[in-house]
Design a protein around this motif. Sequence first.
Motif, PDB file in Angstrom:
ATOM      1  N   VAL A   1       0.834  -1.204   0.000  1.00 27.29           N
ATOM      2  CA  VAL A   1       0.000   0.000   0.000  1.00 27.29           C
ATOM      3  C   VAL A   1       0.872   1.258   0.000  1.00 27.29           C
ATOM      4  O   VAL A   1       0.626   2.211  -0.746  1.00 27.29           O
ATOM      5  N   TRP A   2       1.911   1.260   0.829  1.00 31.83           N
ATOM      6  CA  TRP A   2       2.807   2.416   0.898  1.00 31.83           C
ATOM      7  C   TRP A   2       3.564   2.615  -0.417  1.00 31.83           C
ATOM      8  O   TRP A   2       3.728   3.747  -0.882  1.00 31.83           O
ATOM      9  N   ASP A   3       4.018   1.514  -1.027  1.00 31.63           N
ATOM     10  CA  ASP A   3       4.741   1.611  -2.293  1.00 31.63           C
ATOM     11  C   ASP A   3       3.842   2.146  -3.397  1.00 31.63           C
ATOM     12  O   ASP A   3       4.281   2.942  -4.232  1.00 31.63           O
TER      13      ASP A   3
ATOM     14  N   TYR B   1      12.065   7.136   0.951  1.00 27.39           N
ATOM     15  CA  TYR B   1      10.662   7.203   1.351  1.00 27.39           C
ATOM     16  C   TYR B   1      10.109   5.803   1.631  1.00 27.39           C
ATOM     17  O   TYR B   1       9.388   5.591   2.612  1.00 27.39           O
ATOM     18  N   ASN B   2      10.439   4.871   0.739  1.00 30.94           N
ATOM     19  CA  ASN B   2       9.956   3.497   0.911  1.00 30.94           C
ATOM     20  C   ASN B   2      10.461   2.891   2.228  1.00 30.94           C
ATOM     21  O   ASN B   2       9.694   2.282   2.985  1.00 30.94           O
ATOM     22  N   PHE B   3      11.753   3.065   2.473  1.00 22.66           N
ATOM     23  CA  PHE B   3      12.355   2.433   3.637  1.00 22.66           C
ATOM     24  C   PHE B   3      11.840   3.058   4.939  1.00 22.66           C
ATOM     25  O   PHE B   3      11.550   2.355   5.914  1.00 22.66           O
TER      26      PHE B   3
ATOM     27  N   LEU C   1      12.743  -8.043   2.944  1.00 18.89           N
ATOM     28  CA  LEU C   1      11.768  -7.649   1.920  1.00 18.89           C
ATOM     29  C   LEU C   1      12.200  -6.377   1.196  1.00 18.89           C
ATOM     30  O   LEU C   1      12.081  -6.271  -0.030  1.00 18.89           O
ATOM     31  N   ASN C   2      12.711  -5.402   1.940  1.00 20.61           N
ATOM     32  CA  ASN C   2      13.119  -4.147   1.313  1.00 20.61           C
ATOM     33  C   ASN C   2      14.368  -4.307   0.461  1.00 20.61           C
ATOM     34  O   ASN C   2      14.525  -3.626  -0.549  1.00 20.61           O
TER      35      ASN C   2
END
Length: 353
Positions: free
Chosen positions: A57-59, A76-78, A126-127
């Motif tokens: 959702v965030w991505d 931002y993703n991390f 995962l990241n």
Amino acid sequence: MFSIRNRFVYMILLGLYSFLNTVLVEAFDHYPIGTPKSVILALFILVVIGIWEGNRVWDNYISGKNIKIFWKRIAYNFTGSILITLFITLMLGGIVCYLTISSRMQDWVLSLKLFLMVCFRINLFLNTIHIIYLYHLQLEHSYKEVENYKKISTQAQLQSLKNQVNPHFLFNNLSVLSALIPTDANASVEFVRQFSRVYRYLLKSHEKEIIELSEEINFIESYLYLLKTRFQTGLVINIQIAPSCLSAYIVPVSLQMLVENAIKHNVIAKSKPLHIDIFSVDGASVTVKNNLQRKIVDEEESTKLGLSNISKRYEFLGQKGILIAETNEQFSVTIPLIRLKEPAFSSEIERAD
């Protein structure tokens, strides 16, 4: 990566792997937490699903912001994924601890610490995979851009060459040459020399992505010599370029295509001369301007690719697009100059043909 097909299968497998890894390192023996292993297994699977879906959702949200700088998107993703992992871990871990250990928060400290450690490792894994995935997508996008640029560049060069080797161009110049030979031998020799320079430049222009403005101007002067010999007083050319601009770079044959565009779409006659000005005002761009004397051009003759191709080639090189301006009396196209190094001096000269 978080939106891949069959992602729930991978979530369950990752949850099982994380649980088995915890069992194999004998974490439960060293840190007895009082929660049944079956509950911990279910918790591992749930937390992986929560972290994965939260990151998805965030991505998607970050993707909607259209952040073009790669490292900013990663940051931002991390950052978002850490907050998501912290929230999901504390929420699910707190619920399980409350139901299986004690209603007192003091008794949850060790369990939550261990659980946070495992969840942040899952999130890091995962990241890391996601960053590799994004980097792969960026490489694919870069390759596609390079291929697209090559296609555009080839189209522009082929169109430029086509404009010059088409039967009309050859016939017109050979007619001019045949008229010069019996009347002026010296002029005919010079005409052939300039004619060969034009073709030599066109045939070699595809070897470079950018070229010094000075080289393009030398080529344009040969090209304009042919045109002026043909149209005589029906064509008036004026070139005003500062010496500081000559060391800058432009896309090959771009000036020629702009001049060709003016010749193709305007009436040229001694009674109605076409004026073409090539000049630089601010030292950051070159403008080709002509007075408007429009004539009807067949669709087959006008490919409409010239201006579009020049614009796309500049955009690929990271330059601002070309600027097109049109009034009832004039038409002009401005293309940016590409600076690889700062000129050592600045003064202006004028050359008129």
